[in-house]
Write a protein that holds these residues in place. Sequence first.
Motif, PDB file in Angstrom:
ATOM      1  N   UNK A   1      21.827  31.272 -10.203  1.00 51.56           N
ATOM      2  CA  UNK A   1      21.421  31.739  -8.877  1.00 51.56           C
ATOM      3  C   UNK A   1      20.863  30.599  -8.036  1.00 51.56           C
ATOM      4  N   UNK A   2      20.167  29.673  -8.690  1.00 50.89           N
ATOM      5  CA  UNK A   2      19.618  28.535  -7.970  1.00 50.89           C
ATOM      6  C   UNK A   2      20.701  27.687  -7.332  1.00 50.89           C
ATOM      7  N   UNK A   3      21.754  27.373  -8.105  1.00 50.59           N
ATOM      8  CA  UNK A   3      22.849  26.568  -7.565  1.00 50.59           C
ATOM      9  C   UNK A   3      23.527  27.304  -6.419  1.00 50.59           C
ATOM     10  N   UNK A   4      23.730  28.627  -6.571  1.00 55.24           N
ATOM     11  CA  UNK A   4      24.378  29.404  -5.510  1.00 55.24           C
ATOM     12  C   UNK A   4      23.539  29.408  -4.233  1.00 55.24           C
TER      13      UNK A   4
ATOM     14  N   UNK B   1      21.133  27.213  -3.220  1.00 59.70           N
ATOM     15  CA  UNK B   1      21.030  25.914  -2.551  1.00 59.70           C
ATOM     16  C   UNK B   1      22.354  25.521  -1.906  1.00 59.70           C
ATOM     17  N   UNK B   2      23.475  25.897  -2.544  1.00 60.67           N
ATOM     18  CA  UNK B   2      24.766  25.601  -1.923  1.00 60.67           C
ATOM     19  C   UNK B   2      24.934  26.395  -0.635  1.00 60.67           C
ATOM     20  N   UNK B   3      24.525  27.663  -0.641  1.00 66.15           N
ATOM     21  CA  UNK B   3      24.611  28.478   0.570  1.00 66.15           C
ATOM     22  C   UNK B   3      23.737  27.885   1.678  1.00 66.15           C
ATOM     23  N   UNK B   4      22.503  27.526   1.332  1.00 57.68           N
ATOM     24  CA  UNK B   4      21.593  26.980   2.333  1.00 57.68           C
ATOM     25  C   UNK B   4      22.105  25.637   2.851  1.00 57.68           C
TER      26      UNK B   4
ATOM     27  N   UNK C   1      31.735  24.252   0.144  1.00 56.87           N
ATOM     28  CA  UNK C   1      31.151  25.463  -0.424  1.00 56.87           C
ATOM     29  C   UNK C   1      31.846  25.859  -1.719  1.00 56.87           C
ATOM     30  N   UNK C   2      33.146  25.555  -1.853  1.00 52.47           N
ATOM     31  CA  UNK C   2      33.863  25.845  -3.085  1.00 52.47           C
ATOM     32  C   UNK C   2      33.411  24.950  -4.227  1.00 52.47           C
TER      33      UNK C   2
ATOM     34  N   UNK D   1      27.486  40.611  -9.085  1.00 48.07           N
ATOM     35  CA  UNK D   1      27.705  40.983  -7.691  1.00 48.07           C
ATOM     36  C   UNK D   1      26.868  40.132  -6.753  1.00 48.07           C
ATOM     37  N   UNK D   2      25.605  39.904  -7.135  1.00 53.14           N
ATOM     38  CA  UNK D   2      24.729  39.051  -6.330  1.00 53.14           C
ATOM     39  C   UNK D   2      25.246  37.620  -6.303  1.00 53.14           C
ATOM     40  N   UNK D   3      25.730  37.147  -7.454  1.00 53.21           N
ATOM     41  CA  UNK D   3      26.276  35.792  -7.546  1.00 53.21           C
ATOM     42  C   UNK D   3      27.472  35.616  -6.607  1.00 53.21           C
ATOM     43  N   UNK D   4      28.398  36.567  -6.643  1.00 54.61           N
ATOM     44  CA  UNK D   4      29.568  36.489  -5.778  1.00 54.61           C
ATOM     45  C   UNK D   4      29.171  36.597  -4.305  1.00 54.61           C
ATOM     46  N   UNK D   5      28.185  37.415  -4.031  1.00 56.69           N
ATOM     47  CA  UNK D   5      27.688  37.558  -2.660  1.00 56.69           C
ATOM     48  C   UNK D   5      27.195  36.220  -2.118  1.00 56.69           C
ATOM     49  N   UNK D   6      26.416  35.503  -2.924  1.00 54.54           N
ATOM     50  CA  UNK D   6      25.867  34.222  -2.482  1.00 54.54           C
ATOM     51  C   UNK D   6      26.941  33.136  -2.420  1.00 54.54           C
ATOM     52  N   UNK D   7      27.894  33.181  -3.362  1.00 51.93           N
ATOM     53  CA  UNK D   7      28.937  32.160  -3.384  1.00 51.93           C
ATOM     54  C   UNK D   7      29.922  32.315  -2.235  1.00 51.93           C
ATOM     55  N   UNK D   8      30.329  33.549  -1.963  1.00 51.64           N
ATOM     56  CA  UNK D   8      31.396  33.799  -1.003  1.00 51.64           C
ATOM     57  C   UNK D   8      30.882  34.071   0.417  1.00 51.64           C
ATOM     58  N   UNK D   9      29.610  34.448   0.535  1.00 53.91           N
ATOM     59  CA  UNK D   9      29.068  34.831   1.830  1.00 53.91           C
ATOM     60  C   UNK D   9      29.240  33.804   2.931  1.00 53.91           C
ATOM     61  N   UNK D  10      28.835  32.530   2.696  1.00 55.53           N
ATOM     62  CA  UNK D  10      28.951  31.547   3.777  1.00 55.53           C
ATOM     63  C   UNK D  10      30.382  31.354   4.272  1.00 55.53           C
ATOM     64  N   UNK D  11      31.335  31.460   3.368  1.00 52.37           N
ATOM     65  CA  UNK D  11      32.735  31.209   3.736  1.00 52.37           C
ATOM     66  C   UNK D  11      33.347  32.384   4.490  1.00 52.37           C
ATOM     67  N   UNK D  12      32.863  33.605   4.198  1.00 52.77           N
ATOM     68  CA  UNK D  12      33.480  34.809   4.760  1.00 52.77           C
ATOM     69  C   UNK D  12      32.635  35.452   5.858  1.00 52.77           C
TER      70      UNK D  12
END
Length: 496
Positions: free
Chosen positions: A410-413, A415-418, A49-50, A214-225
Motif C-alpha cells: 500500500x505504501x508503494x501504491x 507514494x506512486x499515486x501522490x 505510473x505503470x 480492491x484498494x490496491x487496484x484503486x490506488x494503482x489505477x486511479x491516477x491513470x483513469x
Amino acid sequence: MSTPADTGPDCAGSLRFAALLATYMQSANLPLPNAVLRHIQGSLSMSDDQAGWIFTAYLAASAITLPIAQWLAARYGLKRVYQISLAVFALGLLLATVATTPLEFVGARLLQGAASGVLAPLSMAIAMDTLPLQRRVKFGATWTAIVLFGIVSGPGIGGLIAEHFDWRTIFYSSIPLTAYIFLVITLLLERKKPGPAPGFDFFGFATFTLGLIGLQMLLDRGPRLDWFASREICIEALASALGLYLFGVHVLTSKVHFLSKALLRDRNFVLSSLMFFALGFVLLSTMALTSPMLDEILGYPPDTTGALTIPRGVGLVGAFLLMGRVPERFDRRLFVAGGVAWVIYANWLMLGYSPLMDAWPVAVAGAIQGAGLGILMPALSKTAFSTLDPALRVEGTGLFNLARVYGSTLGVAIVQWWFFNNTQAMHTALAGNLTAYREASRSLTSAPTQVLAGLNEMITGQAAFIGVIGQFKILLMVMLVVSPLVLFLRKPVATN
C-alpha cells in the motif's frame, strides 16, 4: 514417488542452505529491478505510473498467498507445494525476460510474487526442521536478517548486472539458483504423506483479500483513469468496501475466523503490528523513490544507483544483528522509541535533497534510516510477542509479517499515486510561471522545436524532483503519526 531423506548432518546442512538461498532469492527479486527502471520503461514503453506496478504486483501477489502457504503444505504436502512454487517462480522469471508489453511484464511479476508468498514461510519451515530444538529459538533472527539482506541488496545486484548486460539478465541470473534449490529439495527432502487438512477460514481470507486487493487496484489505477470518472475505479472501490465490510461483520459474528479475536485483545501486539505496518510502508517506499530519483532524474548509471542502496543495507542488517546481542534486561520500548527517532531523522534529511547534490547525502540518509529500521524491527518483534499468549504465537507471526507486507504494497501504491499527481501539478505551475518573463516567453514562440523540447524536459525534471521530495514528506508524516504509540506499549516480559 518419493526420495527418502538422508538424516545425516550433510543432508540437513544442504537442505538448510537451499532453504535460506530460496529465502534470499525471493526477497532480493522484489527490489531487483529498482536500479534499472529507466531501461525497463524504455524497452516496454511503460509510463511512470505503470512502473509502480513492478513492485505492487509482486507484493500484492505475495500478500495473497502468504497466509495460505501452511495450509497448502498440510493439505498437499510440503515437498510438492514447494516444488510447484519454485517452478512457478522460474516461469515468472522466464516470462519477465521475454515480455514485450507492460501487461506481460506485470503478469510475470505477479507469478513471481505469488510463488514468493509460499516460498518464504515454507523455506523457514524446512530450515527449522533441520535444526535441533535448542537452536530453533534463535534461528528466526537469522532468517529475518537474510530476508532484509535480500531486500536491501537486490537493487545493487540488479544495477551491477544491468550496467554490463541487458536488463533482462537480472532475471536470468536467478534461474540457475532456482534450479539448484529444486534439485536439492527433490533429492534430499522427504516426501511425507499429507494428513487431514487443517481448518482454515476461507470466507474470512477471501473477504479480507478482496478488500485489500480492491484498494490496491484503486490506488494503482486511479491516477491513470481519472479516479471515479472511470467505471473500473468505481467497481474496484465497491469491491474493496464490500470485502472489508463483510470481513468486519465476519470477525464480529463468527467464533472462528481468519484473524483470532484474542490477537486483537493484546495491546502490545496490536500497537506493534500498526508500527510494523508503518515500517513496511517506509522501507520499500523509500527504495521505490530513491532509485528512480537517482536513475531517471539525476541520470546516475545503474551500477551507481544500485551501489547507493548499500549504505542502507549495511545500516539495517548491522543494527539488526547488533540488536540480537542486547541483554534481555533492557526495556525494548526504549529501542522502539530510538528506532522511530532515527527513521524520522533520516526522512527529515531526505527533505534536503537537491538536484545539485552529490551522492553523499543519499548514502548518509540511507545509512541512518537503515540503522533505525534495523533497531526498530527486532525491538517491535520482541515487544509484540512478549505479552502474547504462546498458543497464539504461530497465528500472530503470520499476521505480524502480513502487516509489513501490506504496509509495503500500500505504501508503494500511495507514494506512486501522490508522485504522479504532484509531478503534474508542479509541471503546470512551473510552466505557467514562464509567462511572467514576457520578452523571454515571446522569443520562445519562434524557438526551434528542439529548444522547446529541451525546456519542457528541464521543467519536467524539476517537477519530478519536487514530487519526490513531496513523497519523502509523506513517509516522514507516517512515522510521526505512529510515534506516539510507543507511549502506550506495556513493558515487555523478559524471556529466555
